[in-house]
Enzyme design. Structure first.
Site, short mmCIF file in Angstrom:
data_model
loop_
_atom_site.label_atom_id
_atom_site.label_comp_id
_atom_site.label_asym_id
_atom_site.label_seq_id
_atom_site.Cartn_x
_atom_site.Cartn_y
_atom_site.Cartn_z
N SER A 143 117.35 -2.81 11.30
CA SER A 143 118.71 -2.74 10.74
C SER A 143 118.73 -2.34 9.27
CB SER A 143 119.42 -4.09 10.90
OG SER A 143 118.77 -5.07 10.12
N LYS A 182 120.33 -8.38 4.89
CA LYS A 182 121.35 -7.33 4.74
C LYS A 182 121.57 -7.05 3.26
CE LYS A 182 121.98 -7.61 9.20
NZ LYS A 182 121.46 -6.59 10.12
#
Length: 289
Positions: A143, A182
C-alpha cells in the site's frame, strides 16, 4: 762322588735320547707363527701411505705445535671515582606557581572524569532512544509503494503529533491484528466538504461559497479530492473541518490501499509514531521522507 757325577751324565744322555724320539710339534707352531707374522707385515704395508703422499702433505709429518699455556691473569679495574658535588637545593615555589599547579591538576582530573563518564552517557542515550523512543517494524503489503515495499525493515520514532506528509504507524479503527502504515494528508483545522461521494480537503482552511456549483477548475489552491466509501462518507458529511487530534491518511499506492477513504479519520491516541529510518534491506538503508 765319582758315582754321583756318572749318574748325572747317564741321566742327561737318557733325557737327550728321549727328546729325540718325541714328534716335532713345535715346528708346526713355528710355521704358523711365521705365517701370521707375514700377514701382519702385509697389512702394515697396506696401511702405510706412500712417500709421494707424505711429500705432498709435509705438514702431516710435522707434529702440531702445542698451544702455549698462558696463565689467566685478570687485572683488577680501579673503581671509578664519581665526582660528587654539593646537592642542589630545591627551589621554593611561589604562591602563584602553587596555585597554577593546583588548577592544572584539577583540570586533568576533570578531563579524566569526562573521558570515563562520556561513553557511559552516550550509551545510556542510545539505549533510551532505541528502547523507549523507537521501535522496529517490518512492512507487510504494497500500500506504500514505491516509498516502502513489502519486507522493508523500518524504525518508528514514537510521537503522537505528526506533521503533514509524515508516514505514520497506527492502530486502524477496524478489526485487524496488524498496525497500518500510511501518509498524513489532512491535518487538524483543514477544511473539508463533500459533493456526492467525493471529499475535498483544503489545507489552507478555505471553502468555496457554493460548493455544489463550484467546478473542479475553480477549487481553492491546495485542494485534494478523494472518493469515499459509505462508512467514511457518514463521518465526513457531519464536519466542515478536521477536528483536533484527528488526521486524514492515505497510502502512496492509492489503487491498492485501505485508508481514511474506507474507515475515516485517525485519532492521535491510535498513532504509534513516525517512520523515520529504513535499516533493511542493505541496499535501501537510509532516512525516509
Amino acid at each position: 762322588m765319582d758315582e754321583f757325577v756318572e749318574n748325572l751324565k747317564r741321566m742327561k744322555r737318557e733325557g737327550d735320547s728321549q727328546a729325540g724320539k718325541r714328534p716335532m710339534t713345535n715346528k708346526r707352531k713355528k710355521i704358523d707363527l711365521a705365517g701370521q707374522t707375514k700377514k701382519t707385515e702385509e697389512k702394515r704395508k697396506l696401511k702405510r701411505k706412500p712417500e709421494s703422499e707424505l711429500k705432498q702433505r709435509p705438514e702431516a709429518q710435522e707434529a702440531p705445535e702445542r698451544p702455549r699455556v698462558i696463565e689467566n691473569k685478570v687485572k683488577k679495574k680501579k673503581p671509578v671515582e664519581r665526582k660528587t658535588g654539593p646537592k642542589k637545593k630545591r627551589r621554593k615555589l611561589s604562591p602563584e606557581e602553587i596555585e597554577r599547579r593546583r588548577k592544572k591538576r584539577q583540570k586533568e582530573q576533570i578531563l579524566e572524569i569526562i573521558k570515563f563518564v562520556l561513553p557511559v552517557v552516550i550509551m545510556a542515550a542510545i539505549v533510551f532512544v532505541f528502547i523507549f523512543k523507537t521501535s522496529p517494524h517490518m512492512v507487510d503489503g504494497d500500500s506504500m509503494n514505491p516509498t516502502l515495499i513489502n519486507g522493508d525493515k523500518v524504525i518508528v520514532t514514537r510521537t503522537k503529533q505528526p506533521e503533514r506528509y509524515d508516514i505514520i504507524t497506527f492502530d486502524p479503527p477496524v478489526d485487524s491484528d496488524f498496525q497500518y502504515v500510511k501518509r498524513v494528508i489532512g491535518m487538524p483545522g483543514d477544511a473539508v466538504w463533500v459533493n456526492g461521494t467525493d471529499l475535498f480537503i483544503n489545507e489552507g482552511g478555505n471553502m468555496p461559497e457554493n460548493i455544489e456549483e463550484t467546478a473542479a477548475n475553480n477549487l481553492p489552491d491546495g485542494t485534494i479530492k478523494v472518493t469515499l466509501s459509505s462508512k467514511a462518507l457518514e463521518q465526513m458529511e457531519q464536519i466542515d473541518k478536521i477536528p483536533e487530534n484527528c488526521y486524514f491518511v492515505l497510502g502512496d499506492n492509492r489503487t491498492n490501499s485501505t485508508d481514511s477513504r474506507d474507515f475515516g479519520l485517525v485519532g492521535s491516541s491510535s498513532i504509534e509514531g513516525i517512520v523515520s529510518f529504513r535499516y533493511g534491506p542493505l541496499s535501501s538503508i537510509g532516512w525516509i521522507s
